[in-house]
Write a protein that holds these residues in place. Structure first.
Motif, mmCIF file in Angstrom:
data_model
loop_
_atom_site.group_PDB
_atom_site.id
_atom_site.type_symbol
_atom_site.label_atom_id
_atom_site.label_comp_id
_atom_site.label_asym_id
_atom_site.label_seq_id
_atom_site.Cartn_x
_atom_site.Cartn_y
_atom_site.Cartn_z
ATOM 1 N N PRO A 92 0.835 -1.208 0.000
ATOM 2 C CA PRO A 92 0.000 0.000 0.000
ATOM 3 C C PRO A 92 0.864 1.250 0.000
ATOM 4 C CG PRO A 92 0.194 -0.841 2.217
ATOM 5 C CD PRO A 92 0.922 -1.822 1.327
ATOM 6 N N ASP A 93 0.272 2.375 -0.387
ATOM 7 C CA ASP A 93 0.995 3.620 -0.182
ATOM 8 C C ASP A 93 0.753 4.105 1.246
ATOM 9 O OD1 ASP A 93 -1.269 5.540 -0.044
ATOM 10 O OD2 ASP A 93 -1.527 5.120 -2.166
ATOM 11 N N LEU A 94 1.543 5.056 1.680
ATOM 12 C CA LEU A 94 1.502 5.507 3.071
ATOM 13 C C LEU A 94 0.153 6.124 3.427
ATOM 14 C CD1 LEU A 94 2.931 6.029 5.766
ATOM 15 C CD2 LEU A 94 3.846 8.147 4.781
ATOM 16 N N ALA A 95 -0.434 6.883 2.513
ATOM 17 C CA ALA A 95 -1.728 7.502 2.798
ATOM 18 C C ALA A 95 -2.785 6.435 3.065
ATOM 19 C CB ALA A 95 -2.139 8.399 1.626
ATOM 20 N N GLN A 96 -2.812 5.424 2.234
ATOM 21 C CA GLN A 96 -3.766 4.330 2.383
ATOM 22 C C GLN A 96 -3.533 3.584 3.694
ATOM 23 O OE1 GLN A 96 -3.583 1.582 -0.902
ATOM 24 N NE2 GLN A 96 -4.357 -0.111 0.331
ATOM 25 N N ALA A 97 -2.267 3.294 4.005
ATOM 26 C CA ALA A 97 -1.959 2.520 5.208
ATOM 27 C C ALA A 97 -2.361 3.277 6.475
ATOM 28 C CB ALA A 97 -0.474 2.190 5.246
ATOM 29 N N VAL A 98 -2.062 4.575 6.528
ATOM 30 C CA VAL A 98 -2.428 5.358 7.705
ATOM 31 C C VAL A 98 -3.944 5.455 7.832
ATOM 32 C CG1 VAL A 98 -2.324 7.659 8.749
ATOM 33 C CG2 VAL A 98 -0.258 6.628 7.779
ATOM 34 N N HIS A 99 -4.614 5.622 6.705
ATOM 35 C CA HIS A 99 -6.082 5.709 6.726
ATOM 36 C C HIS A 99 -6.696 4.423 7.258
ATOM 37 C CE1 HIS A 99 -10.176 6.671 5.501
ATOM 38 N NE2 HIS A 99 -10.219 5.522 4.837
#
Length: 535
Positions: A92-99
């Motif tokens: 995943p990208d970081l934005a997706q993972a944090v979300h």
């Protein structure tokens, strides 16, 4: 599904995503592997100005070393479609993972910070500015973070400074981007701070409303970050670009001065919670401090072309399937791994160079860059240099402390250029001591840095030459100076010292340069290195 559609020899399998410039597809390579293929909108690809920018920016991206990035495999134009092929990174990208999983903390956040700083060090070392670093441009691979899309944001703008300055994603833009001022690598450092703040808190440090005004005039909100990393992030988010640390300084602040290869190893070990099953070459902390030299990836020599064009291979991976697990998958077996200076310092112990080093050239860089080409020629190694260019290649070794002696047997087979060996060098900054002999037998010792003319420390002096020539050079450490000696065909022909900010042990290799009007071709039949003090 994309049926049997083939672009540039790559069979498109499925759509991974769409963006402002086009589509990204998962594709099968001609050899059966997987790659990510980015297709540029035909309307852009038909524009001659865009094509020129595309070629320039792809060439720039190829110069970036692959530390915490992934390599560009291919690029070209197939009919009306411009395409860029990169390694496929599943994650995943970081934005997706944090979300989906919430903010990172502890060792995971620190490994992320180190990984992105390592990537920026490699990007900036190649003379490239990312301009659009943001969470969606950071992919979380099983071995750690990978920064993508560096330099490619320029493709959608024009060539002027003003148009370049406004490129970027508002929430992660630096004040000088907001104000339309000329850009420097400091914009990426600012974005690094904003990305780490987001990763560690789950919120944008300047909010999502009126973010541009707040970036220019207000302080970031950093509460929720651990104290130590918060201090580093705060320095990175300084309004004045001159007060921000460099990417290399960020790396030093985070892991005590560890250089890129060692930092990459630390990130991978921290990310996975494991120690590699096989020894890997790494580099000790730089003796030069600050912007230390870039170490050599294991089993691979580095290609550099000048003026100002180090030709290494970067990455532009794309995100894989969505991750729905609630725990961070890189903490193997639930182990808690803390990134610390002690871990960074321990990395070089995983591998030790044996001496003497003798090249078989099988692991040296081959391929074509703007300055010429490098290829294996039987058991030897050949550099073909275009008029007005200089190529230099680094061997896959780390120089010993205390000084090094390097030697090569070389033949100028075409042209009237110069050739020889170099030591105490860095493929990122271009620092090196270069020992050269011309086709007419003149020898020189030059202190060089990429993009500069270099400073001649000795010569030119006529020493005569044969075919082939055996060139031996010594970079000997002696207190605060480096003693440089050169032998040509078993005869000492030059000796000089450098006490003016001398370079320290790092990399060594071979070089060749052409004249201004005609190409040059040099064949190296051997290369060897050993400690100056014996061993």
């Amino acid at each position: 599904m994309n049926g049997d559609r083939v672009i540039g020899g790559y069979a498109l399998r499925r759509l991974l995503g769409r963006g402002g410039m086009g589509e990204v597809h998962l594709a099968a390579t001609p050899t059966g592997g997987l790659a990510a293929v980015k297709l540029i909108h035909p309307a852009l690809a038909r524009d001659p100005a865009f094509r020129r920018r595309f070629e320039r920016e792809v060439a720039a991206a190829r110069r970036v070393a692959r530390f915490c990035t992934a390599p560009v495999l291919d690029a070209g134009i197939d009919g009306d479609v411009a395409y860029l092929v990169t390694e496929y990174v599943k994650g995943p990208d970081l934005a997706q993972a944090v979300h989906e999983q919430g903010p990172l903390s502890g060792g995971n956040l620190e490994a992320l910070a180190v990984g992105i700083a390592t990537a920026l060090s490699a990007i900036h070392g190649a003379g490239v500015i990312h301009r659009d670093l943001k969470p969606s441009n950071v992919l979380l691979s099983p071995l750690g973070p990978r920064v993508i899309d560096f330099g490619i944001a320029q493709l959608v703008g024009n060539d002027g400074l003003a148009s370049q300055a406004i490129l970027g994603t508002p929430a992660f833009m630096a004040p000088e981007q907001v104000l339309g001022e000329p850009l420097t690598p400091a914009v990426d450092v600012f974005a690094w701070g904003a990305v780490i703040a987001f990763a560690g808190t789950g919120r944008l440090p300047f909010g999502d409303r009126e973010a541009l005004y707040r970036i220019a005039h207000e302080e970031p909100r950093l509460d929720g970050l651990d104290e130590e990393i918060r201090a580093v992030v705060a320095r990175a988010l300084a309004k004045d670009a001159r007060l921000r640390p460099t990417a290399q300084r960020l790396l030093a602040d985070l892991v005590g001065g560890t250089r890129l290869a060692a930092a990459t190893e630390v990130v991978e070990r921290t990310w996975t919670g494991t120690v590699p099953s096989e020894p890997r070459p790494t580099a000790a902390p730089s003796p030069l401090g600050g912007a230390g030299p870039r170490p050599v990836p294991p089993g691979r020599a580095v290609t550099v072309a000048e003026p100002g064009r180090p030709a290494a291979e970067p990455g532009w991976p794309v995100a894989g399937p969505r991750v729905r697990r609630r725990w961070w998958p890189w903490v193997a077996g639930g182990a808690v791994v803390v990134l610390a200076v002690a871990a960074a310092a321990a990395v070089p112990l995983l591998w030790r160079q044996t001496w003497p080093y003798e090249a078989g050239f099988g692991s040296w860089a081959v391929g074509t860059s703007e300055g010429g080409s490098a290829r294996l020629a039987g058991p030897g190694y050949e550099l073909a240099v275009r008029p007005g260019w200089r190529l230099w290649k680094s061997a896959p070794l780390r120089e010993p402390d205390g000084g090094v002696i390097v030697s090569a047997k070389a033949t100028l087979e075409e042209g009237d250029g110069q050739y020889g060996v170099w030591c105490h060098g860095s493929a990122s900054s271009g620092d090196r001591y270069e020992f050269g002999v011309s086709g007419t037998g003149e020898v020189t010792i030059v202190k060089r840095r990429t993009g500069t003319e270099g400073r001649t420390l000795y010569g030119p002096a006529n020493a005569g030459s044969t075919a082939p020539d055996r060139i031996v050079a010594e970079c000997g450490q002696s207190g605060s100076k480096v003693t440089l000696r050169m032998w040509l065909n078993e005869r000492l022909v030059a000796e000089v010292s450098d006490a003016d900010a001398p370079y320290g042990p790092s990399e060594a290799g071979v070089h060749a340069a052409s004249g201004d009007t005609a190409p040059a071709r040099v064949r190296f039949d051997s290369f060897a290195a050993r400690p100056a003090t014996g061993g």
